[in-house]
Design an enzyme around this catalytic site. Structure first.
Site, PDB file in Angstrom:
ATOM      1  N   GLU A 177     -19.344  33.646 -28.955  1.00  0.00           N
ATOM      2  CA  GLU A 177     -19.219  34.974 -29.568  1.00  0.00           C
ATOM      3  C   GLU A 177     -20.449  35.315 -30.417  1.00  0.00           C
ATOM      4  OE1 GLU A 177     -17.073  37.214 -28.937  1.00  0.00           O
ATOM      5  OE2 GLU A 177     -15.270  36.225 -28.208  1.00  0.00           O
ATOM      6  N   ARG A 181     -23.079  38.326 -29.587  1.00  0.00           N
ATOM      7  CA  ARG A 181     -23.071  39.439 -30.544  1.00  0.00           C
ATOM      8  C   ARG A 181     -24.272  39.349 -31.494  1.00  0.00           C
ATOM      9  NH1 ARG A 181     -16.745  41.027 -31.647  1.00  0.00           N
ATOM     10  NH2 ARG A 181     -15.849  39.790 -29.987  1.00  0.00           N
ATOM     11  N   ASP A 306     -14.822  35.825 -16.798  1.00  0.00           N
ATOM     12  CA  ASP A 306     -15.600  37.040 -16.529  1.00  0.00           C
ATOM     13  C   ASP A 306     -17.128  36.946 -16.559  1.00  0.00           C
ATOM     14  OD1 ASP A 306     -15.350  36.655 -19.282  1.00  0.00           O
ATOM     15  OD2 ASP A 306     -14.389  38.556 -19.708  1.00  0.00           O
ATOM     16  N   GLU A 467     -14.995  47.833 -21.107  1.00  0.00           N
ATOM     17  CA  GLU A 467     -15.327  47.519 -19.707  1.00  0.00           C
ATOM     18  C   GLU A 467     -15.263  48.724 -18.775  1.00  0.00           C
ATOM     19  OE1 GLU A 467     -13.242  45.695 -21.605  1.00  0.00           O
ATOM     20  OE2 GLU A 467     -14.550  43.980 -21.971  1.00  0.00           O
ATOM     21  N   THR A 555     -23.738  40.712 -21.951  1.00  0.00           N
ATOM     22  CA  THR A 555     -22.311  41.015 -21.801  1.00  0.00           C
ATOM     23  C   THR A 555     -21.751  41.795 -22.988  1.00  0.00           C
ATOM     24  OG1 THR A 555     -20.204  40.065 -21.111  1.00  0.00           O
ATOM     25  CG2 THR A 555     -21.420  38.868 -22.810  1.00  0.00           C
TER      26      THR A 555
HETATM   27  C1  DMJ Z   1     -16.990  41.727 -25.372  1.00  0.00           C
HETATM   28  O1  DMJ Z   1     -17.134  40.978 -26.518  1.00  0.00           O
HETATM   29  C2  DMJ Z   1     -17.825  41.179 -24.280  1.00  0.00           C
HETATM   30  O2  DMJ Z   1     -17.991  42.163 -23.313  1.00  0.00           O
HETATM   31  C3  DMJ Z   1     -17.254  39.939 -23.663  1.00  0.00           C
HETATM   32  O3  DMJ Z   1     -17.968  39.485 -22.554  1.00  0.00           O
HETATM   33  C4  DMJ Z   1     -15.810  40.091 -23.269  1.00  0.00           C
HETATM   34  N1  DMJ Z   1     -15.224  41.262 -23.764  1.00  0.00           N
HETATM   35  C5  DMJ Z   1     -15.532  41.801 -25.025  1.00  0.00           C
HETATM   36  C6  DMJ Z   1     -15.037  43.216 -25.143  1.00  0.00           C
HETATM   37  O4  DMJ Z   1     -13.879  43.503 -24.485  1.00  0.00           O
END
Ligand code: DMJ
Length: 565
Positions: A177, A181, A306, A467, A555
């Site tokens: 995370e 981020r 994912d 998403e 992501t």
């Molecule tokens: C985000 O923190 C990122 O996209 C992560 O890969 C999975 N989903 C959350 C948001 O839904």
């Protein structure tokens, strides 16, 4: 004994100051007592109700700071002449999204600055990510992209003074995370502004989290205690956690000239490339850290799996299509996903979805997660880069389903997941998996509601996830079909109507309920500012603004310039 009304008034001791006043009062009293008992009760009740309504209304005006009673204050641009939503220009829509970003930032700035998250209903804050101010760091490049430069400077001034070698006492930092981020947020803010202090801070984050890789196999631990400089021992880590740090560490290596980051992250890809899988290109979500083996049979393109798949394609793009390993791995995964995990609704054959698989139990779960709605965007991007036209067709069909998840609810917001009934769902039962992986027997779940084409499940919350709008942005840029902008605009209006609070935007407990005041969950994840609003803004921007040919979005929607060499 009861006295007659008129007699009663005559016996009164009251002495009037003015004649007129006295006689008016007497006349009213006389009229009142002339009414029968039922009429008096009805009249009293009516008068009480009216005064109650007036008092309540005044109280709401004064004491309802969230405007819950009146509904949200919707900030949308003025309609153009024909009053049709489709007539809003891109510029007006961009302006509206930018106002939403400013609103959320100002609320965060006023009530929670420097903390991890603003609680957008109570206007309190939390430090649930250890106290590095994750909302602020995640939001920096969105502010820059929207040309909110004063706000960007406010954020930078704080970020460059954070000591990332410390976290809240006793807290252990989640590796994945904080890479997607915080490290990514600092890296892109640096690439945009060229403020060297941001790169120094990115390097500090990269370094304090690097001990995660101190394992016998090289597969990282999921958490690090930055206060002690040690990873927290664990026996397993999930696929997305281990396999979604590669782009960030590669970019850090590129910008610092230090290969140590890229090498550590690349090792994970090499191990998983070699390891045994139940189907070619499909990776169960749990990895044994000591051996590097995949230990469960649970396969998903939703939570925990994912972004591993996403990063195969994105690293291939990042490397200017030079690295064949990523291309091969991506193609293998997508071919197997299409063969084993994609199905259509029996109610609406236009609706395609990607379910989950349990390879150990040889079971398919017809559960389609909101998180999986990044897949159509990935497929569309992959179809362009790798010239796979069929993938684009599937991407369009999946995007349709993701949009319908919003379009068919009364609020216009989409739930965490939906369920389908297809020919093969017979006999599915609730599983024992610890993570609610493949939950449901449709036959045995009486409270499921059928929308057109899918069923709603138990979790009907919308937590401001990105998403679907992410896929809309990519689909629009790749196909040029304006319908994706209309769908995105509709979603934005629903966000404004249902989730906006006086200080920001809040997660919503049940997208099928219009009881707004009890649905606001007092929570706003940083990805709302980092991703949801950014993708909406880019959806209404010219396609060459942060072009998909020049940038690859991590992501968490942080746009990295492609590798320079
Ligand atoms: C985000 O923190 C990122 O996209 C992560 O890969 C999975 N989903 C959350 C948001 O839904």
């Amino acid at each position: 004994m009861s006295l007659e009304p008129t007699l009663r008034s005559e016996l009164s001791d009251e002495r009037p100051l003015l004649n007129g006043e006295r006689s008016l009062k007497s006349r009213i009293k006389a009229k009142w007592y002339r009414l029968d008992r039922v009429s008096r009760v009805v009249f009293s009740l009516f008068a009480l109700t009216i005064s109650g309504i007036i008092v309540a209304r005044v109280m709401i005006e004064i004491f309802d700071p969230l405007d819950l009673w009146n509904g949200p204050r919707v900030t949308i641009p003025p309609r153009v002449d024909d009053g049709n939503d489709t007539a809003h220009t891109d510029k007006e829509r961009r302006t509206a999204v930018r106002s939403a970003m400013r609103h959320a930032w100002e609320g965060y700035h006023q009530h929670a600055f420097g903390h991890d998250e603003l609680l957008p209903v109570s206007n309190k804050s939390n430090d649930k990510w250890g106290g590095w101010g994750v909302t602020l760091i995640d939001a920096l490049d969105t502010l820059y992209i929207m040309e909110l430069y004063d706000e960007f400077d406010q954020g930078v001034t704080h970020a460059v003074n954070v000591d990332f070698a410390k976290a809240k006492k006793g807290y252990t930092t989640p590796f994945f995370e904080m890479i997607i981020r915080s490290l990514a947020g600092l890296l892109t803010a640096y690439e945009m502004s060229l403020d060297r202090r941001l790169l120094d801070k990115a390097e500090q984050v990269g370094n304090v989290l690097l001990p995660a890789f101190n394992t016998s196999s090289g597969i990282p631990y999921p958490r690090v205690d930055v206060n002690t400089g040690q990873a927290v021992p664990a026996s397993r880590v999930c696929l997305a956690e281990a396999g979604t740090v590669q782009l960030e560490y590669w970019k850090l290596s590129e910008l610092t000239g230090n290969p140590v980051y890229h090498n550590a992250a690349q090792r994970v890809v090499d191990i998983l490339d070699e390891t045994e899988k139940p189907y070619p290109g499909l990776y169960p979500i749990w990895i044994d850290i000591e051996s590097g083996n995949l230990t469960s049979g649970q396969i998903t393109f939703g939570g925990q799996g994912d972004s591993w798949y996403e990063y195969m394609l994105k690293q291939y793009i990042f490397s200017h299509k030079k690295n064949d390993q990523y291309r091969r791995m991506y193609v293998e995964s997508i071919d197997s996903m299409k063969e084993k995990m994609v199905k259509r609704s029996v109610f609406d054959p236009q609706m395609y979805y990607v379910g989950d698989l349990d390879s150990a139990a040889k079971r398919f779960s017809p559960k389609f997660q909101h998180l999986t709605c990044f897949v159509p965007g990935m497929l569309a991007l992959g179809s362009k880069v790798l010239d796979r036209p069929d993938d684009l067709e599937l991407a369009k069909n999946l995007t349709y389903t993701c949009f319908q998840m919003y379009n068919q609810t009364v609020t216009g917001l989409g739930p965490e997941y939906v369920l389908f009934r297809d020919d093969q769902d017979k006999g599915l039962t609730k599983t024992n998996h610890d993570d609610d992986f493949a939950v449901v027997s449709l036959g045995k779940a009486p409270d499921l509601e059928k929308a057109d084409g899918y069923y709603l499940g138990y979790d009907k919350s919308y937590i401001l996830r990105p998403e679907t709008v992410e896929s809309l942005m990519i689909l629009y840029r790749i196909t040029g079909d304006k319908v994706y902008k209309e769908w995105g605009w509709q979603i934005f209006l629903a966000l404004e109507k249902w989730t906006k609070t006086n200080s920001a935007y809040s997660a919503y407990r049940d997208v099928t309920s219009t009881k707004r005041s009890s649905m606001l969950m007092d929570s706003m994840e940083s990805f709302f500012l980092a991703e949801t609003l950014k993708y909406l803004y880019l959806l209404f921007s010219p396609a060459d603004y942060y072009s998909l040919d020049e940038y690859v979005f991590n992501t968490e929607a942080h746009p990295f310039k492609l590798l320079r060499h």
